[in-house]
Design a protein around this motif. Structure first.
Motif, mmCIF file in Angstrom:
data_model
loop_
_atom_site.group_PDB
_atom_site.id
_atom_site.type_symbol
_atom_site.label_atom_id
_atom_site.label_comp_id
_atom_site.label_asym_id
_atom_site.label_seq_id
_atom_site.Cartn_x
_atom_site.Cartn_y
_atom_site.Cartn_z
ATOM 1 N N HIS A 44 0.827 -1.272 0.040
ATOM 2 C CA HIS A 44 0.281 -0.182 0.335
ATOM 3 C C HIS A 44 0.819 1.068 0.257
ATOM 4 C CE1 HIS A 44 -3.126 3.014 1.047
ATOM 5 N NE2 HIS A 44 -3.771 2.912 0.932
ATOM 6 N N LEU A 193 -19.121 -8.687 0.279
ATOM 7 C CA LEU A 193 -17.748 -6.879 0.396
ATOM 8 C C LEU A 193 -17.748 -6.435 2.315
ATOM 9 C CD1 LEU A 193 -19.078 -5.656 -3.002
ATOM 10 C CD2 LEU A 193 -17.000 -6.134 -2.058
ATOM 11 N N GLN A 194 -16.582 -5.876 2.000
ATOM 12 C CA GLN A 194 -16.217 -5.391 3.359
ATOM 13 C C GLN A 194 -17.791 -3.803 3.527
ATOM 14 O OE1 GLN A 194 -14.728 -4.251 0.673
ATOM 15 N NE2 GLN A 194 -13.408 -2.346 0.842
ATOM 16 N N ILE A 195 -17.982 -3.388 2.189
ATOM 17 C CA ILE A 195 -18.550 -2.380 2.550
ATOM 18 C C ILE A 195 -20.020 -2.796 2.477
ATOM 19 C CG2 ILE A 195 -17.533 -0.185 2.059
ATOM 20 C CD1 ILE A 195 -18.356 -1.330 -0.946
ATOM 21 N N LEU A 223 -3.771 -9.603 -3.800
ATOM 22 C CA LEU A 223 -4.388 -8.415 -3.657
ATOM 23 C C LEU A 223 -4.461 -7.123 -3.926
ATOM 24 C CD1 LEU A 223 -7.041 -9.063 -0.153
ATOM 25 C CD2 LEU A 223 -7.888 -8.077 -2.416
ATOM 26 N N GLY A 224 -5.055 -6.152 -4.461
ATOM 27 C CA GLY A 224 -3.867 -4.570 -4.195
ATOM 28 C C GLY A 224 -3.652 -3.602 -3.475
ATOM 29 N N GLN A 225 -4.274 -2.510 -3.736
ATOM 30 C CA GLN A 225 -4.112 -1.481 -2.962
ATOM 31 C C GLN A 225 -5.452 -1.481 -1.375
ATOM 32 O OE1 GLN A 225 -1.778 1.323 -2.759
ATOM 33 N NE2 GLN A 225 -0.337 -0.003 -3.795
ATOM 34 N N GLU A 226 -6.373 -2.306 -2.248
ATOM 35 C CA GLU A 226 -7.971 -2.402 -1.196
ATOM 36 C C GLU A 226 -7.380 -2.986 -0.202
ATOM 37 O OE1 GLU A 226 -9.894 -0.564 -2.045
ATOM 38 O OE2 GLU A 226 -11.280 -1.048 -1.317
ATOM 39 N N ASN A 229 -8.103 -1.585 3.022
ATOM 40 C CA ASN A 229 -9.629 -1.580 2.939
ATOM 41 C C ASN A 229 -10.262 -2.469 3.172
ATOM 42 O OD1 ASN A 229 -9.076 1.375 2.764
ATOM 43 N ND2 ASN A 229 -9.456 1.792 0.877
#
Lengths: 449, 308
Positions: A44, A193-195, A223-226, A229
């Protein structure tokens, strides 16, 4: 642009030769490259920035040690920082019995597969009666998948194919597991999804009902930058106790692991390393750090070798090598054992100094196949006594293997050279190597038990 | 088409919210300075755009700023979106899937790493094509993962799709052959082949894909007519490596990017487009059957920079 972190670091550090003392100025270009490398490895943005600051603080002002080049010294600093960051916190599991583990994560991260893998691993490590509870009522056939895997790994299993009340399913599963006398209860949940507020609320309720001892986030190693979060939101909602990093048999550098670890502080406990339920292991921070830095993953290679190579067979071979009465038959057996270790590229990746090397893997594998075909086209007598191989026999073998006679001749020549080398090494360091291998295996004890 | 466009925007709404939160101060009319450029860099990097694309967009913005030091932030966002739209020019569009002249259905093979969303995408795509009035057959060729066949069958039942399936452990290529044969004799327009997830690093599993191709070619030498890589939008730079290897060994004709309904911005796909020029046909924006939408580079680019 998409070189591995390893290659990036090596090239960045090559610029740092012939420097007497590390300073902010002389490290700047190298650290800039390290930054790019970390970002390209999906670490990140902010974690990268902090990490570079930490390394800088450690390095500035250090005298370059005699006999070491500045690059190596920085690698050492980076490695130490990485290991300490990745390894912070305990990676052991709670001691409660029955041990209740809740598996959570995004869609497709590998929760169901990891549930079965974890059950299998812990069973091997002494749990008598592992039990799986299917709490994914959303993905079609998710329950079937867990049921099949549970059967395959001989885990107890509970599902309710009618109810839509996930917390109630969890509670009923818990009761069923307790009745069955389970000492390990794994709750597999749906990907979310976390959201997604509703689904997060649902898993919170499930958690409140079954009171897990461990709540493990299953995250894709690519996994990427996400990643940050995702992990943060799950951690805020559920208070995670651990992380499982999956699909590490790919070539993702696993930068997500570093991000998640430094943002949430949740320890990485296990890693998924393949398609089979056996491809699952305890997490070792030093291995991931070394792999990232291109120092190879010798320990993993040795362990893998110990796992797949038939010990008796190997000893027999070693004995033969010592006496130099190594035949083409043994050569064939040896090749077949190497093949069990996986792809040549995979093996090379684990060897120190080799990860940057480009080999034509396909050509190498084809070469091995051709060699195998040649030996398989020989009679047993020919394999044991290649001296009998005259022209007509060689032609027959070449025809049988679908190769040219030249290739048969080449193989025989190589084999002869090998035999000569073995004669020279007679009585050499074979024992020492065995001892080292055993030692490394002992260190690889699983924590949590 | 406008309805779809709206859906695309809705799906990306969370994405927009996330990125505008970051770039709000930046594009609120304030002038660009070093710190706002760093914020912009952070926004792009954390969207998984990768260092190269980020650098390119930043340098264009900087160039425009040098020419006009009074350039306001809002204009920088426009520049950013324009640069990104230009980078993505030609990346969108969906092929017209129709029967070959000899009656063979158009064959799409869906491939990708484990957990990228192939089975779900297969079902959603089949449904969307049926809605367009095409007749579709889906083939359950993930015979490796436990219950993958059941998963596609469950979708087929739910969405009334015609399905050809065998059992777990069956030869995937044989199922693919049966499916194409069945598709041909049933007069289908399209056959969608769902395959097992495989990491691109596994040579032996890549070999299985080659076998599926060989077998399909016994029926039509041009089959499969389409090979689509299903990419998880929440993954980082490794997706580019995945695409590269799958492209090398199987020859990709298109991409489907899944799971873009989260806060992930799927920027790695931009990297795939830049390096391989494989078009992005669809994006997955949710778990419902209608949540598969054609990719719209301009809407995407403007969304990324918080522009309406």
């Amino acid at each position: 642009m998409f070189d591995s972190l390893t290659e990036k670091l090596s090239s960045a550090l090559r610029n740092l030769r012939g420097v007497g003392q590390l300073s902010e100025a002389n490290m700047e270009i190298a650290l800039q490259e390290v930054r790019t490398a970390l970002l390209s490895a999906d670490v990140h943005f902010r974690v990268t920035r902090e990490f570079i600051e930490r390394v800088k603080a450690k390095a500035v002002g250090q005298e370059v040690l005699k006999g070491v080049n500045p690059g190596q010294q920085i690698v050492k600093i980076i490695n130490d920082e990485l290991v300490s960051l990745l390894g912070e916190g305990t990676n052991t599991l709670s001691g409660s019995r029955p041990l209740k583990i809740l598996m959570v994560g995004l869609h497709g991260s590998g929760k169901t597969t990891s549930t079965a893998k974890l059950g299998r691993l812990l069973k091997k490590k002494g749990f008598a009666k592992p039990f799986a509870v299917a709490c994914d009522i959303y993905r079609p056939a998710a329950i079937d998948q867990l049921e099949i895997l549970s059967k395959q790994e001989d885990l107890g299993f509970y599902a309710d194919r009618v109810s839509r009340d996930v917390p109630a399913i969890g509670a009923a599963g818990l009761a069923a597991a307790q009745t069955a006398g389970a000492d390990l209860i794994l709750f597999d949940t749906a990907g979310r999804l976390q959201i997604d507020a509703d689904l997060i609320e649902e898993v919170k309720k499930l958690s409140a009902r079954v009171q897990p001892d461990e709540i493990i986030l299953v995250a894709d190693g690519a996994l990427g930058q996400e990643a940050v979060n995702v992990a943060k939101a799950f951690h805020d909602a559920l208070k995670l106790t651990g992380l499982i990093l999956t699909k590490l048999d790919g070539d993702a550098r696993g930068g997500a692991a570093l991000s998640i670890k430094s943002i949430t502080g949740v320890p990485i406990k296990f890693v998924g390393t393949g398609e089979k339920t056996a491809d699952f292991d305890v997490f070792y921070p030093d291995r991931l750090a070394s792999r990232i830095l291109g120092m190879g993953d010798v320990v993993s290679l040795v362990e893998k070798a110990a796992e797949v190579i038939d010990q008796k067979e190997a000893e027999k071979l070693a004995e033969k090598m010592k006496k130099a009465d190594f035949t083409l038959e043994d050569f064939l057996a040896q090749m077949q054992q190497i093949k069990k270790l996986g792809s040549l590229g995979g093996i090379m990746g684990m060897m120190p100094g080799m990860s940057g090397m480009k080999i034509d893997e396909d050509a190498a594998e084809t070469g091995m196949k051709r060699t195998e075909a040649i030996i398989l086209s020989m009679t047993y007598q020919e394999r044991r006594k290649p001296a009998v191989l005259n022209g007509s026999r060689r032609l027959r073998i070449a025809n049988g293997a679908g190769v040219k006679v030249v290739e048969v001749n080449q193989l025989l020549k190589q084999f002869q050279q090998m035999q000569e080398m073995m004669k020279m090494m007679r009585g050499g360091g074979g024992k020492k190597m065995m001892r080292q291998m055993e030692q490394m295996q002992r260190q690889g004890k699983i924590p949590g038990r | 088409m406008f309805g779809l466009f709206k859906k695309f925007k809705e799906g990306l709404a969370k994405t927009v919210a996330a990125i505008t939160a970051k770039t709000h101060s930046l594009f609120g009319g304030r002038k660009i300075d070093a710190s706002s450029l760093e914020e912009l860099e952070e926004a792009l990097i954390t969207a998984d755009f990768g260092v190269e694309t980020t650098t390119e967009i930043l340098s264009e913005i900087k160039a425009a700023y040098r020419k006009d030091p009074l350039l306001a932030g809002k204009q920088a966002a426009e520049i950013g979106a324009a640069v990104l739209t230009r980078v993505l020019a030609g990346s969108a569009g969906t092929p017209a899937l129709c029967k070959r002249p000899d009656g063979t259905p158009a064959v799409i093979v869906m491939i990708g790493v484990n957990g990228s969303g192939k089975t779900t995408t297969t079902a959603k795509l089949a449904w969307a094509l049926q809605e367009e009035g095409k007749s579709v057959l889906v083939a359950a060729c993930d015979t490796f993962r436990a219950a993958a066949v059941e998963q596609l069958k469950a979708w087929a039942e739910r969405l009334k799709l015609d399905v050809v399936a065998s059992h777990t452990g069956a030869d995937a290529a044989a199922v693919a052959y049966d499916a194409l044969q069945a598709g041909k004799s049933r007069g289908k327009d399209v056959v969608i082949i769902d395959t097992a997830g495989r990491l691109h690093t596994k040579t032996n599993l890549m070999e299985e894909l080659a076998k599926i191709r060989r077998v399909l070619q016994k029926i039509d030498p041009a089959a499969p007519h389409y090979a689509w890589l299903v990419v998880d939008g929440s993954l980082g730079s490794n997706s580019i490596e995945q695409a590269r290897v799958f492209h090398q060994s199987f020859g990709l004709t298109g991409l489907v990017v899944t799971k873009l309904d989260g806060t992930s911005r799927g920027g790695a796909v931009v990297g795939i487009w830049r390096s391989l020029k494989i078009p992005i046909h669809y994006v997955g924006l949710g778990e419902q059957k209608e949540d598969l939408q054609p990719f719209d580079p301009e809407a995407y680019s403007r969304a990324v920079f918080g522009l309406e």
